[in-house]
Design an enzyme around this catalytic site. Structure first.
Site, PDB file in Angstrom:
ATOM      1  N   ASP A  51      47.035  81.015  50.064  1.00 35.42           N
ATOM      2  CA  ASP A  51      46.750  79.902  50.978  1.00 35.42           C
ATOM      3  C   ASP A  51      45.248  79.684  51.178  1.00 35.42           C
ATOM      4  O   ASP A  51      44.822  79.095  52.161  1.00 35.42           O
ATOM      5  CB  ASP A  51      47.454  80.111  52.321  1.00 35.42           C
ATOM      6  CG  ASP A  51      47.015  81.394  53.000  1.00 35.42           C
ATOM      7  OD1 ASP A  51      46.265  82.181  52.374  1.00 35.42           O
ATOM      8  OD2 ASP A  51      47.404  81.616  54.151  1.00 35.42           O
ATOM      9  N   HIS A 258      25.782  81.276  28.617  1.00 36.17           N
ATOM     10  CA  HIS A 258      26.512  81.004  29.858  1.00 36.17           C
ATOM     11  C   HIS A 258      26.855  82.284  30.622  1.00 36.17           C
ATOM     12  O   HIS A 258      27.889  82.371  31.280  1.00 36.17           O
ATOM     13  CB  HIS A 258      27.789  80.199  29.562  1.00 36.17           C
ATOM     14  CG  HIS A 258      27.505  78.772  29.236  1.00 36.17           C
ATOM     15  ND1 HIS A 258      28.427  77.921  28.687  1.00 36.17           N
ATOM     16  CD2 HIS A 258      26.384  78.030  29.391  1.00 36.17           C
ATOM     17  CE1 HIS A 258      27.876  76.724  28.504  1.00 36.17           C
ATOM     18  NE2 HIS A 258      26.637  76.772  28.923  1.00 36.17           N
ATOM     19  N   ASP A 275      18.729  81.386  35.841  1.00 38.77           N
ATOM     20  CA  ASP A 275      18.959  79.936  35.780  1.00 38.77           C
ATOM     21  C   ASP A 275      19.794  79.620  37.008  1.00 38.77           C
ATOM     22  O   ASP A 275      20.992  79.917  37.048  1.00 38.77           O
ATOM     23  CB  ASP A 275      19.701  79.587  34.482  1.00 38.77           C
ATOM     24  CG  ASP A 275      19.937  78.087  34.323  1.00 38.77           C
ATOM     25  OD1 ASP A 275      19.802  77.344  35.313  1.00 38.77           O
ATOM     26  OD2 ASP A 275      20.280  77.672  33.191  1.00 38.77           O
ATOM     27  N   ASP A 286      18.003  72.412  39.106  1.00 43.89           N
ATOM     28  CA  ASP A 286      18.389  73.234  37.949  1.00 43.89           C
ATOM     29  C   ASP A 286      17.117  73.848  37.375  1.00 43.89           C
ATOM     30  O   ASP A 286      16.383  73.191  36.643  1.00 43.89           O
ATOM     31  CB  ASP A 286      19.086  72.313  36.925  1.00 43.89           C
ATOM     32  CG  ASP A 286      19.648  73.067  35.733  1.00 43.89           C
ATOM     33  OD1 ASP A 286      19.597  74.307  35.737  1.00 43.89           O
ATOM     34  OD2 ASP A 286      20.131  72.398  34.791  1.00 43.89           O
ATOM     35  N   HIS A 369      20.420  75.114  21.689  1.00 42.03           N
ATOM     36  CA  HIS A 369      20.862  74.076  22.623  1.00 42.03           C
ATOM     37  C   HIS A 369      19.826  72.967  22.712  1.00 42.03           C
ATOM     38  O   HIS A 369      18.732  73.081  22.158  1.00 42.03           O
ATOM     39  CB  HIS A 369      21.178  74.667  24.007  1.00 42.03           C
ATOM     40  CG  HIS A 369      20.020  75.368  24.686  1.00 42.03           C
ATOM     41  ND1 HIS A 369      18.978  74.681  25.264  1.00 42.03           N
ATOM     42  CD2 HIS A 369      19.745  76.691  24.871  1.00 42.03           C
ATOM     43  CE1 HIS A 369      18.128  75.553  25.802  1.00 42.03           C
ATOM     44  NE2 HIS A 369      18.559  76.776  25.563  1.00 42.03           N
ATOM     45  N   HIS A 373      19.003  67.491  29.856  1.00 36.34           N
ATOM     46  CA  HIS A 373      20.157  66.648  30.200  1.00 36.34           C
ATOM     47  C   HIS A 373      19.800  65.878  31.454  1.00 36.34           C
ATOM     48  O   HIS A 373      18.873  66.260  32.191  1.00 36.34           O
ATOM     49  CB  HIS A 373      21.399  67.526  30.417  1.00 36.34           C
ATOM     50  CG  HIS A 373      21.169  68.678  31.375  1.00 36.34           C
ATOM     51  ND1 HIS A 373      21.218  68.540  32.739  1.00 36.34           N
ATOM     52  CD2 HIS A 373      20.853  69.990  31.157  1.00 36.34           C
ATOM     53  CE1 HIS A 373      20.960  69.703  33.318  1.00 36.34           C
ATOM     54  NE2 HIS A 373      20.718  70.608  32.378  1.00 36.34           N
ATOM     55  N   HIS A 380      24.940  68.446  35.173  1.00 36.03           N
ATOM     56  CA  HIS A 380      24.882  67.685  33.911  1.00 36.03           C
ATOM     57  C   HIS A 380      25.337  66.283  34.307  1.00 36.03           C
ATOM     58  O   HIS A 380      26.519  65.959  34.272  1.00 36.03           O
ATOM     59  CB  HIS A 380      25.786  68.305  32.846  1.00 36.03           C
ATOM     60  CG  HIS A 380      25.328  69.669  32.438  1.00 36.03           C
ATOM     61  ND1 HIS A 380      26.102  70.545  31.725  1.00 36.03           N
ATOM     62  CD2 HIS A 380      24.157  70.327  32.658  1.00 36.03           C
ATOM     63  CE1 HIS A 380      25.427  71.684  31.528  1.00 36.03           C
ATOM     64  NE2 HIS A 380      24.250  71.561  32.085  1.00 36.03           N
ATOM     65  N   GLU A 426      14.121  72.133  29.198  1.00 33.52           N
ATOM     66  CA  GLU A 426      14.522  73.541  29.226  1.00 33.52           C
ATOM     67  C   GLU A 426      14.602  74.190  27.853  1.00 33.52           C
ATOM     68  O   GLU A 426      15.672  74.600  27.413  1.00 33.52           O
ATOM     69  CB  GLU A 426      15.853  73.699  29.962  1.00 33.52           C
ATOM     70  CG  GLU A 426      16.978  72.782  29.504  1.00 33.52           C
ATOM     71  CD  GLU A 426      18.283  73.081  30.247  1.00 33.52           C
ATOM     72  OE1 GLU A 426      18.701  74.241  30.248  1.00 33.52           O
ATOM     73  OE2 GLU A 426      18.868  72.141  30.818  1.00 33.52           O
ATOM     74  N   TYR A 430      16.277  82.778  21.925  1.00 36.36           N
ATOM     75  CA  TYR A 430      17.249  83.856  22.164  1.00 36.36           C
ATOM     76  C   TYR A 430      17.317  84.673  20.877  1.00 36.36           C
ATOM     77  O   TYR A 430      17.848  84.192  19.870  1.00 36.36           O
ATOM     78  CB  TYR A 430      18.615  83.261  22.530  1.00 36.36           C
ATOM     79  CG  TYR A 430      18.458  82.179  23.592  1.00 36.36           C
ATOM     80  CD1 TYR A 430      18.400  82.504  24.947  1.00 36.36           C
ATOM     81  CD2 TYR A 430      18.288  80.832  23.223  1.00 36.36           C
ATOM     82  CE1 TYR A 430      18.195  81.527  25.904  1.00 36.36           C
ATOM     83  CE2 TYR A 430      18.085  79.847  24.177  1.00 36.36           C
ATOM     84  CZ  TYR A 430      18.039  80.193  25.516  1.00 36.36           C
ATOM     85  OH  TYR A 430      17.820  79.226  26.457  1.00 36.36           O
ATOM     86  N   ARG A 447      14.171  81.414  28.620  1.00 38.66           N
ATOM     87  CA  ARG A 447      14.291  79.962  28.834  1.00 38.66           C
ATOM     88  C   ARG A 447      13.399  79.595  30.011  1.00 38.66           C
ATOM     89  O   ARG A 447      13.256  80.381  30.951  1.00 38.66           O
ATOM     90  CB  ARG A 447      15.746  79.558  29.131  1.00 38.66           C
ATOM     91  CG  ARG A 447      15.914  78.060  29.375  1.00 38.66           C
ATOM     92  CD  ARG A 447      17.374  77.565  29.278  1.00 38.66           C
ATOM     93  NE  ARG A 447      18.273  78.135  30.255  1.00 38.66           N
ATOM     94  CZ  ARG A 447      19.170  79.075  30.010  1.00 38.66           C
ATOM     95  NH1 ARG A 447      19.298  79.556  28.789  1.00 38.66           N
ATOM     96  NH2 ARG A 447      19.954  79.549  30.969  1.00 38.66           N
ATOM     97  N   GLU A 449      12.901  76.253  32.501  1.00 38.73           N
ATOM     98  CA  GLU A 449      13.541  74.962  32.811  1.00 38.73           C
ATOM     99  C   GLU A 449      12.953  74.350  34.070  1.00 38.73           C
ATOM    100  O   GLU A 449      12.904  74.992  35.121  1.00 38.73           O
ATOM    101  CB  GLU A 449      15.052  75.176  33.016  1.00 38.73           C
ATOM    102  CG  GLU A 449      15.790  73.898  33.419  1.00 38.73           C
ATOM    103  CD  GLU A 449      17.307  74.071  33.447  1.00 38.73           C
ATOM    104  OE1 GLU A 449      17.787  75.201  33.651  1.00 38.73           O
ATOM    105  OE2 GLU A 449      18.001  73.050  33.270  1.00 38.73           O
TER     106      GLU A 449
HETATM  107  N1  GLY Z   1      22.294  75.501  34.337  1.00 36.63           N
HETATM  108  C1  GLY Z   1      22.886  74.694  33.372  1.00 36.63           C
HETATM  109  C2  GLY Z   1      21.868  74.095  32.499  1.00 36.63           C
HETATM  110  O1  GLY Z   1      20.749  74.539  32.481  1.00 36.63           O
HETATM  111  O2  GLY Z   1      22.117  73.129  31.859  1.00 36.63           O
HETATM  112 MN    MN Z   2      19.830  75.504  34.139  1.00 31.63          MN
HETATM  113 MN    MN Z   3      19.895  72.526  32.732  1.00 36.69          MN
END
Ligand code: GLY
Ligand code: MN
Ligand code: MN
Length: 479
Positions: A51, A258, A275, A286, A369, A373, A380, A426, A430, A447, A449
């Site tokens: 619940d 991820h 991140d 982000d 990647h 975005h 996103h 970003e 890696y 990374r 960003e």
């Molecule tokens: N945190 C998700 C991205 O960087 O797109």
């Molecule tokens: Mn991010």
């Molecule tokens: Mn991002």
């Protein structure tokens, strides 16, 4: 001066234009045409277990048009400019358990809608409103079960065709109208996003300092310790929740794109990739920073870090009104490809020149990647990545085979950047152990960003309250 005042820089509160949401609804109404009707439900409540529900969050489209955060609500806009809201009725007992409900009686004055009804009447009232309309709009493939509910409402209209009712002949995706609106952030949205990014930057600073302090004190350091610091800073400044699951990755975990904040120990000498960004009043931030857990980069860590930062600087320089969405990515890839050759991570005897690395996508082993975005209510965020004004020119469409995957890729002109668009920048590298990869770089994942608002002449980085230059990170972590 109190302790609280001494330690916290106040975050500015925006002035919210009272009719902001009404203006957005009016813009939607104009786009529907005189005989169109749009249906915008809020999100469903989701069961977590038994619940207990997941924390409710309003649907982004619904919130964008109402500013209303209660569950069980639906907005209808018609082409004549009228807005009707269905919402939870007042209910003393439920309000004792679950909290205040605005209720349909108070909703028009409070939210500026023209009429409001209790949610229970939606199935009887909506078919009446759909009579004699030409088209019904709703967000496609967003709300589970909405398509079949629309079919049910239309069926009720059909039952009345023998009495002279006309049934809408067209169903259209409302996302295409709303996504274009949401892609350009107005002054209120930009202000909210600046504040969200400021809070997130403070959270990153706090996590960096906590990391070095725990190691200096000889304490156990786990990924969740730093996640806790982030959450503390988000909430202490009024953010409702993280905008997405925070990534706190120690050492080799940074190479898992991820990865989530977990329980792994972080050691002296490791890098930490965080991140994480908060959501504030419906808007995401982000930010990613990568830092040495103990506050001092090693030589190989610093070399890779400086390369990623240089590639981000190239992306920043490429982000301005009139440029294409893909320009920052291409600028990033050019810098990274040269750097991978210079550091010996790619062997020029095997992969050839920088241009060969770019054409063959040999960099993909370390950078798999995209560079950014759209960012907005959703991390996103919505918005087409192709340029709508150039969609119908076949001479601008090309087809090529991807050198790595062999997939056939149709390329259409990338979106032209305009002032008020917000995107992330970003880049990362890696480096997983593999034959030919120098051992000193094994398991380094980096990374960087930041969040950028496009301006007429360039971009405004709204997430730079946390340092990004290696020496400045080291100085902060010594403090
Ligand atoms: N945190 C998700 C991205 O960087 O797109
Ligand atoms: Mn991010
Ligand atoms: Mn991002």
């Amino acid at each position: 001066m109190t302790t609280e005042n001494a330690t916290q820089t106040p975050i500015k509160t925006p002035v919210l234009s009272a009719n902001l949401y009404a203006q957005r609804r009016a813009a939607v109404a104009r786009a529907l045409g005189p005989r169109g009707l749009a249906i915008i439900p809020t999100a469903l409540e989701r069961q977590r277990n038994r619940d207990s529900d997941f924390l409710f969050r309003a649907d982004s489209y619904f919130y964008y048009l109402t500013g209303f955060t209660e569950p069980h609500a639906c907005l209808v806009i018609t082409g004549d400019g009228r807005s009707t809201l269905w919402c939870q009725p007042k209910d003393t007992e439920r309000e004792i358990w679950d909290g205040f409900r605005l209720g349909p009686q108070a909703a028009p004055a409070f939210l500026g809608v023209d009429a409001a009804h209790p949610m229970g009447s939606l199935d009887t009232e909506l078919p009446k409103m759909l009579e004699n309309r030409e088209a019904v709009f709703y967000p496609f493939a967003i709300h589970q079960g909405l398509e079949s509910r629309v079919a049910g409402w239309l069926n009720k209209v059909r039952e009345r065709v023998r009495y002279g009712a006309l049934c809408p002949e067209k169903q259209l995706d409302l996302c295409s109208i709303l996504d274009e609106m949401r892609l350009i952030k107005d002054a209120h949205e930009q202000d909210t996003m600046r504040r969200a990014a400021q809070i997130s930057a403070k959270a990153h600073v706090r996590a960096m300092q906590a990391s070095a302090a725990r190691l200096r004190a000889g304490q156990d350091l786990r990924e969740y310790h730093l996640d806790a610091e982030l959450l503390h800073e988000f909430r202490i400044h009024g953010s409702q929740y993280p905008a997405y699951s925070s990534i706190v990755a120690g050492g080799a975990n940074a190479c898992v794109l991820h990865y989530r904040a977990d329980a792994a120990p972080i050691h002296d000498g490791d890098l930490v990739l965080i991140d994480a960004g908060c959501e504030l009043d419906g808007y995401a931030s982000d930010i990613t920073r990568t830092f040495p857990a103990n506050g001092r980069f090693t030589g190989p860590q610093r070399a890779v870090y400086d390369l990623v930062l240089a590639s981000q600087e190239a992306a920043v320089a490429a982000t301005k009104a009139g440029a294409r969405f893909t320009d920052p990515h291409e600028a990033t890839v050019a810098v990274l490809s040269q750097g991978l050759l210079d550091l010996g991570l790619l062997d020029k005897n095997k992969v050839g020149s920088v241009q060969d690395v770019i054409d063959s996508r040999a960099y993909f082993q370390f950078y798999m990647h995209r560079t950014g975005h759209w960012l907005g209510m959703d991390v996103h965020d919505c918005g087409s990545y192709v340029e709508p004004s150039e969609l119908n020119d076949p001479s601008l469409v090309s087809v090529r085979k991807d050198p790595l995957s062999g997939e056939t890729i149709t390329q259409r002109p990338s979106r032209l950047l305009r002032p008020g668009m917000v995107l992330t920048l970003e880049p990362g590298l890696y480096i997983r152990p593999a034959p030919g990869v120098p051992e000193q770089f094994h398991d380094i994942g980096i990374r960087i960003e930041d969040d950028a608002i496009v301006t007429a002449t360039g971009c405004e980085l709204i997430s730079r309250d946390v340092p990004v230059v290696a020496s400045e990170i080291e100085a902060l972590m010594r403090a």
